[in-house]
Design an enzyme around this catalytic site. Structure first.
Site, PDB file in Angstrom:
ATOM      1  N   ARG A  73       0.746 -42.792  63.475  1.00  0.00           N
ATOM      2  CA  ARG A  73       0.873 -42.461  64.764  1.00  0.00           C
ATOM      3  C   ARG A  73      -0.080 -41.245  64.919  1.00  0.00           C
ATOM      4  NH1 ARG A  73       2.415 -46.735  65.953  1.00  0.00           N
ATOM      5  NH2 ARG A  73       4.434 -47.230  67.002  1.00  0.00           N
ATOM      6  N   GLU A 110      -3.312 -41.537  73.260  1.00  0.00           N
ATOM      7  CA  GLU A 110      -3.814 -42.728  73.467  1.00  0.00           C
ATOM      8  C   GLU A 110      -3.829 -43.007  75.044  1.00  0.00           C
ATOM      9  OE1 GLU A 110      -2.452 -45.516  70.770  1.00  0.00           O
ATOM     10  OE2 GLU A 110      -2.770 -44.284  69.049  1.00  0.00           O
ATOM     11  N   HIS A 156      -6.278 -48.292  67.863  1.00  0.00           N
ATOM     12  CA  HIS A 156      -5.185 -48.953  67.668  1.00  0.00           C
ATOM     13  C   HIS A 156      -4.970 -50.551  67.173  1.00  0.00           C
ATOM     14  CE1 HIS A 156      -0.657 -47.506  68.240  1.00  0.00           C
ATOM     15  NE2 HIS A 156      -0.452 -48.504  66.898  1.00  0.00           N
ATOM     16  N   GLY A 163      -4.254 -52.081  64.452  1.00  0.00           N
ATOM     17  CA  GLY A 163      -3.426 -52.152  63.107  1.00  0.00           C
ATOM     18  C   GLY A 163      -2.749 -53.681  63.024  1.00  0.00           C
TER      19      GLY A 163
END
Ligand code: DGY
Length: 323
Positions: A242, A271, A289, A291
């Protein structure tokens, strides 16, 4: 007769949306426009269950609304720092998340960032695309070797363990970790991973530091001016966890002033805003982001939420209950 009226706050993979529609009275978000706080508040009064995701801020005002109908929140994501879990508990609302199914893909992105920043992949890409490459030469775009280096993992949950496995068995790396809550000696032994007593111990010995802890009051801002100064000047920071675990201003300062060598980031403090001062740096490798962003994983995450919801609707305990 479908027994539950549910709302999905963002667009999900089609196969999962279709399955949800077959089983439940489902409201989808075809346009994928994020709901406002007021819309989330209203949804709490009009549905039996809400399926939000990591970009929806489900705060105390929303969870404590009057005439609430929602008793189940199935978060699409393993991290659930977007939900005020203390308030959910106080209001007797069940919250679930989506562990396990995204472990490998998120660890893969951490590997990609580690390799990408160390081997200057982004700079090289740009070089080729912009026709700046004039040919092979012994001193061209030299990066840092990854094989056999020391990887320090902050947090030793599933994703960290997957990264340890890939790095140790694939790249012969030495694995260190710092996680005051992790006590599984068998796993540490299998992964050849050594526990550090303090975060500073880990930071001072690692060539790559990869963050894998959740965002909590304990971890927010743990990577800051002070801790960055404990890292080797030649080390890289990798973050797929994070954004707010890192003090972003301090990180930019450390990158600009060569306190550390570089960073590979998939997550950011606010974000989707990424400051220009970060984007302008050459010693960063930045992703938006991503992942868990593979078709297989995003479908599996959706089905994991659906499975929890089905258990709940059949008065059985959901598998991934966090509150
Ligand atoms: C999560 O699941 O918490 C990720 O950040 C989104 O994949």
């Amino acid at each position: 007769m479908k027994n539950l009226k549910i709302i999905v706050t963002r667009k999900w993979p089609k196969v999962v949306e279709q399955k949800l529609q077959e089983i439940f009275d489902t409201t989808l978000n075809e346009d994928d426009i994020p709901l406002t706080e007021d819309q989330l508040f209203e949804a709490m009064q009009n549905y039996d269950a809400m399926l939000p995701t990591v970009t929806d801020n489900i705060n105390d005002r929303i969870l404590s609304c009057s005439n609430r109908k929602v008793n189940f929140i199935g978060n699409f994501g393993v991290g659930y720092n977007n939900i005020d879990v203390d308030s959910a508990k106080k209001n007797n609302i069940i919250v679930t998340n989506t562990p396990e199914v995204l472990t490998d893909c998120t660890a893969d992105i951490a590997m990609l960032l580690m390799l990408g920043i160390a081997r200057r992949a982004y700079e090289g890409e740009i070089h080729v695309r912009q026709n700046e490459w004039v040919g092979w030469r012994p001193t061209h775009m030299m990066g840092t070797k990854v094989t056999k280096k020391v990887l320090g993992l902050v947090g030793m949950g599933r994703i960290a363990q997957a990264m340890a496995r890939k790095s140790h068995f694939g790249f012969d790396m030495k694995i260190l970790f710092y996680d005051p809550y992790f006590k599984n000696e068998k796993i540490s032994k299998d992964l050849n991973a050594t526990a550090c007593r303090t975060l500073d111990d880990l930071l001072s010995q690692s060539d790559f530091v990869s963050l894998h802890c959740p965002s909590t009051t304990e971890t927010r801002g743990i990577i800051n001016n002070n801790t960055l100064s404990k890292m080797k000047k030649t080390a890289y920071l990798i973050n797929t966890a994070r954004g707010d675990i890192v003090n972003q201003i301090d990180l930019i300062n450390a990158l600009e002033n060569k306190i550390i060598k570089g960073a590979g980031l998939d997550v950011y403090e606010k974000e989707p805003n990424v400051p220009n001062s970060l984007k302008n740096l050459k010693n960063v490798f930045l992703l938006p982001h991503l992942g868990s962003a593979t078709e297989e994983t995003r479908e599996a995450m959706g089905f994991r939420v659906l499975n929890n919801l089905e258990l709940y609707s059949n008065n059985k305990p959901p598998l991934d209950r966090v509150v």
